[in-house]
Design a protein around this motif. Structure first.
Motif, mmCIF file in Angstrom:
data_model
loop_
_atom_site.group_PDB
_atom_site.id
_atom_site.type_symbol
_atom_site.label_atom_id
_atom_site.label_comp_id
_atom_site.label_asym_id
_atom_site.label_seq_id
_atom_site.Cartn_x
_atom_site.Cartn_y
_atom_site.Cartn_z
ATOM 1 N N VAL A 197 -35.538 -2.628 14.394
ATOM 2 C CA VAL A 197 -35.311 -2.293 13.000
ATOM 3 C C VAL A 197 -34.826 -3.960 12.491
ATOM 4 C CG1 VAL A 197 -33.774 -1.226 11.183
ATOM 5 C CG2 VAL A 197 -35.100 -0.048 12.741
ATOM 6 N N LYS A 198 -33.799 -4.302 13.130
ATOM 7 C CA LYS A 198 -33.185 -5.724 12.756
ATOM 8 C C LYS A 198 -34.166 -6.796 12.819
ATOM 9 C CE LYS A 198 -28.606 -7.063 13.117
ATOM 10 N NZ LYS A 198 -28.074 -6.590 11.936
ATOM 11 N N ALA A 199 -35.346 -6.652 13.720
ATOM 12 C CA ALA A 199 -36.170 -7.796 13.744
ATOM 13 C C ALA A 199 -37.436 -7.616 12.507
ATOM 14 C CB ALA A 199 -37.240 -7.576 14.926
ATOM 15 N N GLY A 200 -37.372 -6.451 11.717
ATOM 16 C CA GLY A 200 -38.080 -6.313 10.646
ATOM 17 C C GLY A 200 -38.984 -5.092 10.685
ATOM 18 N N ASP A 239 -40.585 -1.471 9.911
ATOM 19 C CA ASP A 239 -39.930 -0.493 8.907
ATOM 20 C C ASP A 239 -39.838 0.728 9.700
ATOM 21 O OD1 ASP A 239 -40.343 -1.815 6.135
ATOM 22 O OD2 ASP A 239 -42.100 -2.493 7.460
ATOM 23 N N LYS A 240 -40.474 1.094 10.770
ATOM 24 C CA LYS A 240 -40.375 2.488 11.323
ATOM 25 C C LYS A 240 -40.660 2.229 12.834
ATOM 26 C CE LYS A 240 -43.604 4.276 8.378
ATOM 27 N NZ LYS A 240 -44.628 5.301 8.079
ATOM 28 N N ARG A 259 -30.001 9.378 11.887
ATOM 29 C CA ARG A 259 -28.485 9.352 11.479
ATOM 30 C C ARG A 259 -28.320 8.013 11.202
ATOM 31 N NH1 ARG A 259 -24.690 12.965 14.314
ATOM 32 N NH2 ARG A 259 -25.841 14.471 13.528
ATOM 33 N N ILE A 260 -28.626 6.952 12.011
ATOM 34 C CA ILE A 260 -28.423 5.765 11.723
ATOM 35 C C ILE A 260 -29.432 4.979 10.709
ATOM 36 C CG2 ILE A 260 -28.102 3.492 12.889
ATOM 37 C CD1 ILE A 260 -27.268 4.848 15.163
ATOM 38 N N PHE A 261 -30.593 5.184 11.247
ATOM 39 C CA PHE A 261 -31.985 4.429 10.327
ATOM 40 C C PHE A 261 -32.166 5.283 9.221
ATOM 41 C CE2 PHE A 261 -31.347 2.849 14.750
ATOM 42 C CZ PHE A 261 -30.821 1.641 14.626
ATOM 43 N N GLY A 262 -32.048 6.723 9.217
ATOM 44 C CA GLY A 262 -32.680 7.537 8.254
ATOM 45 C C GLY A 262 -33.983 8.223 8.655
ATOM 46 N N THR A 263 -34.159 9.336 8.310
ATOM 47 C CA THR A 263 -35.303 9.900 8.822
ATOM 48 C C THR A 263 -36.647 9.314 8.942
ATOM 49 O OG1 THR A 263 -35.680 11.257 6.859
ATOM 50 C CG2 THR A 263 -34.179 12.287 8.781
ATOM 51 N N GLN A 264 -36.657 8.578 7.531
ATOM 52 C CA GLN A 264 -37.988 7.946 7.143
ATOM 53 C C GLN A 264 -38.326 6.655 8.575
ATOM 54 O OE1 GLN A 264 -35.168 6.897 5.530
ATOM 55 N NE2 GLN A 264 -35.297 5.091 6.382
ATOM 56 N N GLY A 267 -39.035 11.830 10.738
ATOM 57 C CA GLY A 267 -39.751 11.506 9.398
ATOM 58 C C GLY A 267 -41.257 11.716 9.244
ATOM 59 N N GLU A 268 -41.886 11.732 10.730
ATOM 60 C CA GLU A 268 -43.329 11.552 10.767
ATOM 61 C C GLU A 268 -43.555 11.748 12.322
ATOM 62 O OE1 GLU A 268 -46.187 8.763 7.873
ATOM 63 O OE2 GLU A 268 -44.735 7.888 9.220
#
Lengths: 252, 206
Positions: A93-96, A98-99, A118-123, A167-168
């Protein structure tokens, strides 16, 4: 109206895009960034990168790839393969990315789904399910790139991952993968109707009609394909024009 | 210089690069010290509402963002960054937001799949500088499970249909925000970035 998504999937081995020929031999298909730029230009709705690197010492290359891709394209992308823990997710996620997409790690430790959400969001959390028909008319979940049968029921597992905060779902039919005979529509429909989160259909696309069926009969929110796009047999634009002519809502 | 607030979740490099692409200087900041010198501020969106408010508070951003808005300089909220501008959200229990705008954030309750993920169309309710060159019916990339319900309908600049019609962009004085991700919306998204760059440049030269 929300457009149905068309998603090319790139398999990455040791930092390079690979194509399977006759489903086994891996042929180099170039640089991940160049491929990503190509699909960005074509207007793909999203891109998925799957790291299939078997050796752990080469795994770190995927983080560099995610960073390069994020810095150069304006298309959302998912990275999967080899994610073991929340720290791996954080790095991607830090590298960029989106999922992030998980398979074996989620089966072995389902709590990782909840933690990630919880940390990054369900999406941000995609669970990849590799499913294969069993002799009782159901579908079993496989892990480790299809090598290990977990004997879990795919539909029950899909409901469980939704409950945990995925999220998917990226759903691959192992029976159809590489056959070019189309998605396993019964599998796709069963899972799509069992959960309230989007399902990405995967495995078996050989022609444009298969993508259409993924939406109409499989009830998927997105369709994924690899070889028809990589071999430049069909462009994203052709798919979009075709789907539009069949009254499917797609991005222009 | 446009400043992009980093509260420790995603990679904001592509927001920065998008501004650079049009010749606007931008930097990513994780401390509020220099915000008052910024020509414009971007509040991006990643993660969950409560968790993000905690990060903004811990990093000392909350009050600084409010004073920046009061100074009249342009602010752009993206995705969760739009939602954070409002008073409260239902996400993981009841959560307090920045309260710069009046209204509440709530979860989609529809037969459609949630999260709302993918490319959806906007309908323009009022033409604004941020939407210059963009037509109703254009597709932008969304990824969210919650949406804002502003108390004042006049601040709504676009709406989007997903089982119901929700607010997908707002504009009120110097406050701009989009529920969609311009930095993930390919060419058309870059137009929004360019427009915001111009808004900041015009404001500085006035």
């Amino acid at each position: 109206m929300l457009a149905k998504r068309i998603i090319p999937c790139l398999d990455i081995n040791q930092g390079r895009v690979v194509k399977g020929v006759n489903f086994v031999n891996l042929v180099d298909a170039g640089d991940p960034l160049e491929n990503a730029k190509f699909y960005d230009e074509e207007g793909a709705d999203e891109i998925i990168f799957l790291d299939i690197t078997a050796t752990s010492d080469k795994r770190d290359m995927i983080f560099d790839i995610a960073k390069q891709v994020a810095d150069n394209i304006y298309t959302p992308f998912t990275v999967g393969g080899g994610i073991r823990n929340v720290e791996d997710m954080r790095r991607l996620v830090k590298a960029g990315a989106d999922k992030v997409s998980m398979n074996s790690a989620a089966v072995k430790n389902p709590e990782i789904i909840r933690q990630g959400a919880r940390i990054f969001g369900t999406q941000c959390i995609v669970v990849a399910i590799d499913a294969k028909r069993n002799d009782k008319g159901g579908f079993n979940v496989f892990i480790k790139g299809g090598r290990e049968n977990t004997y879990k029921d795919a539909i029950e597992w899909a409901k469980q991952v939704e409950e945990l905060g995925a999220g998917e779902i990226m759903l691959t039919s192992m029976d159809r993968d590489g056959t070019r005979q189309g998605y396993d529509l019964e599998l796709t429909k069963s899972i799509s109707e069992a959960v309230h989160i989007p399902v990405i259909a995967s495995g078996g696309v050989g022609e444009m009609q298969h993508l259409l069926e993924g939406f109409t009969l499989g009830k998927a929110s997105a369709v994924l394909a690899a070889s028809i796009f990589h071999f430049r047999e069909i462009s994203i634009k052709q798919v979009r024009d075709y789907l539009r002519s069949q009254n499917i809502s797609v991005k222009n | 210089m446009i400043q992009i607030i980093d509260y420790g979740r995603g990679n904001l490099n592509n927001v920065k690069k998008a501004f650079n692409h049009f010749g606007y200087q931008a930097e990513i900041i994780d401390k509020p010290n220099s915000i008052k010198d910024a020509s414009g501020l971007v509040l991006p969106g990643v993660g969950a509402f409560g968790d993000s408010m905690t990060c903004l508070n811990d990093q000392g951003f909350t009050d600084v963002i409010k004073s920046f808005v009061q100074s009249g300089k342009p602010l752009l909220g993206i995705c969760l960054g739009l939602q954070l501008l409002f008073e409260s959200s239902d996400e993981f229990g009841s959560q307090k937001g920045l309260g710069i705008l009046k209204g509440h954030v709530t979860r989609f309750k529809t037969d459609e799949k949630v999260p709302h993920i993918g490319w959806n169309q906007i309908e323009i309710k009022k033409s604004t500088h941020l939407l210059d060159g963009i037509l109703s019916g254009s597709y932008f990339y969304f990824v969210h499970s919650y949406y804002a319900i502003p108390e004042e309908e006049s601040i709504i600049s676009t709406t989007t249909d997903y089982g119901l019609s929700f607010t997908s962009a707002i504009e009120y004085k110097n406050i701009f925000a989009t529920q969609f991700h311009p930095e993930k919306s390919q060419r058309i998204g870059l137009q929004i970035i360019k427009n915001f760059g111009e808004i900041c440049a015009n404001h500085s030269s006035n």
